[in-house]
Design an enzyme around this catalytic site. Structure first.
Site, PDB file in Angstrom:
ATOM      1  N   GLN A 228       0.849  -1.195   0.000  1.00 14.45           N
ATOM      2  CA  GLN A 228       0.000   0.000   0.000  1.00 14.45           C
ATOM      3  C   GLN A 228       0.888   1.251   0.000  1.00 14.45           C
ATOM      4  OE1 GLN A 228      -3.012  -0.102   3.133  1.00 14.45           O
ATOM      5  NE2 GLN A 228      -4.645   0.068   1.628  1.00 14.45           N
TER       6      GLN A 228
ATOM      7  N   GLY B 143      -4.545   2.192  -2.804  1.00 14.53           N
ATOM      8  CA  GLY B 143      -5.402   2.739  -1.759  1.00 14.53           C
ATOM      9  C   GLY B 143      -6.637   3.389  -2.371  1.00 14.53           C
TER      10      GLY B 143
ATOM     11  N   ASP C 274      -8.989   2.305  -4.446  1.00 20.05           N
ATOM     12  CA  ASP C 274      -9.414   1.024  -5.007  1.00 20.05           C
ATOM     13  C   ASP C 274     -10.138   1.072  -6.352  1.00 20.05           C
ATOM     14  OD1 ASP C 274      -8.568   0.468  -2.417  1.00 20.05           O
ATOM     15  OD2 ASP C 274     -10.292  -0.758  -1.891  1.00 20.05           O
TER      16      ASP C 274
ATOM     17  N   ARG D  19     -19.903   1.566  -2.684  1.00 16.68           N
ATOM     18  CA  ARG D  19     -18.793   0.601  -2.772  1.00 16.68           C
ATOM     19  C   ARG D  19     -18.441   0.290  -4.234  1.00 16.68           C
ATOM     20  NH1 ARG D  19     -15.408  -0.405   0.991  1.00 16.68           N
ATOM     21  NH2 ARG D  19     -15.087  -2.501   0.161  1.00 16.68           N
TER      22      ARG D  19
ATOM     23  N   GLU E 198     -15.824   7.586   6.739  1.00 14.08           N
ATOM     24  CA  GLU E 198     -14.731   7.065   5.911  1.00 14.08           C
ATOM     25  C   GLU E 198     -14.369   8.089   4.841  1.00 14.08           C
ATOM     26  OE1 GLU E 198     -15.665   3.301   4.091  1.00 14.08           O
ATOM     27  OE2 GLU E 198     -13.615   3.022   3.369  1.00 14.08           O
TER      28      GLU E 198
HETATM   29  C1  DGY Z   1     -11.396  -3.269   0.974  1.00 15.02           C
HETATM   30  O1  DGY Z   1     -11.628  -4.354   1.487  1.00 15.02           O
HETATM   31  O2  DGY Z   1     -12.263  -2.571   0.431  1.00 15.02           O
HETATM   32  C2  DGY Z   1     -10.057  -2.730   1.055  1.00 15.02           C
HETATM   33  O3  DGY Z   1      -9.931  -1.450   0.554  1.00 15.02           O
HETATM   34  C3  DGY Z   1      -9.068  -3.658   0.402  1.00 15.02           C
HETATM   35  O4  DGY Z   1      -7.850  -3.247   0.841  1.00 15.02           O
END
Ligand code: DGY
Length: 422
Positions: A101, A160, A162, A195, A392
């Site tokens: 990371q 990081g 994603d 997500r 978050e």
């Molecule tokens: C997740 O599980 O979403 C994390 O970002 C993976 O590292």
């Protein structure tokens, strides 16, 4: 300073402390994550310096012999997270993931070194130096090809960021036809529209399966992996961390590695140029397999100031992007360009604001004398947390929280930075 918000921030760190290591948040992320922990150390340092250093020490307990530092450390199995330790099958002593990371550790340790006076704690920071150096060497050996000079990621999770749209095109050629059926656990803890998509997840899992098949052989993954993208975020962060490590080497009397670290720095500076996209006039990530730039302006593009790079012309182009985005966004800085069709204000790294990136941006702007940008980022960050809580991430349009809540690194950034700026 806001006493009540400070208290809440401390309580979040204390309740996410699982005994020497901190989880990003309960439920969604039940293990120790690499860059989360390092940022969290800055928060602990505001009220418990020893505990701050402990967070980084426990992270480095999971370092592999070749210097590699994993992105997740699994100290126990938690069936509520996927993919867990039995899926990764990685790690020598302590089970871990097989990818890394963003290397923010040298920069954070350098900051702690400057602010901590206690001799015993300083000795512990100094003891981390060889481990940091080993990790940086691992990057230079496996992830910074000479022809690019930039840091190549082999899984979107390494960045990081994603599900940044930066990975859409390079990830589209990943073969997902052979992945075994799996169940996502993240959707039990966060709403689907916040997500990554199923398509993203299939690719994430295919890449983990690929790495596992190689026995986590980083030479094979770096040369033959289906996803090899030079990442602008990682590159600026490692460049910055290299400068900080160099500074620490001077302070700690490690004169034998100065020459080597200067060569790391020179290579990464060349990497910043590799990432400049002349047609989009921005720093962005670049697929090393096809040679194509993403062409996207993201929050990572603006880390050029933190990395300390950019000609006058390049900076002028970045200023045009800043002016355009800041006129549109209620809060700065969105993780993705709000003028681009992929922008999605609540979906993870496709729009939302992340406090740790804002912190690095502000630091870079401040150091480069960009006072107005620094002030805007700090004020917006302070307002987002004060009005919406320790989320978050945050929508740059409405300010609402997205993803998990009671989030460790957001609390840490409040304590160490934006809650104490005013
Ligand atoms: C997740 O599980 O979403 C994390 O970002 C993976 O590292």
């Amino acid at each position: 300073m806001d006493k009540n918000t400070d208290k809440q921030a401390r309580e979040i760190l204390e309740s996410n402390d699982k005994g020497g290591f901190t989880v990003p948040t309960g439920g969604l992320y039940p293990y120790q994550w690499n860059w989360d922990s390092v940022f969290v150390a800055l928060g602990f340092a505001t009220f418990d310096e020893s505990r701050a250093v402990k967070e980084i020490e426990t992270l480095f307990e999971a370092q592999w012999e070749d210097g590699f530092l994993p992105h997740i450390v699994f100290r126990r199995d938690d069936p509520d997270y996927f993919p867990g330790p039995s899926f990764w099958k990685a790690g020598a002593g302590i089970p871990s993931s097989g990818i890394t990371q963003p290397p923010v550790a040298a920069s954070v340790i350098s900051a702690l070194w400057s602010s901590i006076a206690d001799a015993g704690i300083r000795d512990r920071l100094a003891a981390l130096f060889p481990k940091l150096l080993a990790w940086h060497r691992w990057f230079l050996e496996y992830r910074v090809p000479a022809e690019a000079g930039a840091v190549v990621i082999t899984h979107p999770w390494e960045s990081g960021r994603d599900n940044s749209p930066e990975w859409d095109a390079p990830a589209s050629s990943i073969d997902v036809s052979n992945i075994k059926p799996y169940t996502r656990r993240d959707l039990k803890h966060a709403e689907a529209h916040m997500r990554p998509t199923k398509e993203d997840y299939d690719r994430y899992i295919a890449l983990v399966e690929f790495g596992r098949r190689t026995g986590w052989d980083h030479a094979v993954i770096a040369n033959e992996g289906p996803f090899r993208v030079a990442d602008v975020g990682m590159t600026m962060i490692l460049l910055r961390a290299t400068r900080d490590l160099l500074d620490l080497a001077h302070k700690l009397g490690h004169s034998d590695v100065i020459h080597e670290l200067k060569s790391h720095r020179a290579r990464l500076e060349q990497g910043a140029d590799y990432l400049w996209d002349d047609s989009a006039n921005t720093y962005c990530s670049r697929d090393t397999i096809t040679g194509r730039h993403s062409g996207f302006v993201t929050n990572a593009s603006f880390l050029y100031a933190y990395g300390g790079v950019g000609s006058a012309g390049q900076r002028a182009h970045m200023a045009e992007h800043w002016n355009r985005i800041s006129a549109r966004a209620e809060y700065m800085l969105p993780s993705h360009d709000p003028d681009d069709s992929h922008f999605d204000h609540m979906r993870y790294w496709r729009g939302p604001i992340w406090m740790v990136v804002n912190y690095m941006l502000a630091k870079g702007f401040e150091e480069q004398g960009m006072a107005e940008w620094n002030a805007r980022i700090a004020a917006d960050s302070e307002r987002l947390i004060r009005e919406h809580g320790f989320n978050e991430a945050f929508s740059p349009v409405t300010g609402s929280g997205t993803g998990g809540s009671g989030f460790s690194w957001t609390a840490a950034m409040w304590l160490a930075w934006c809650g104490n700026e005013a």
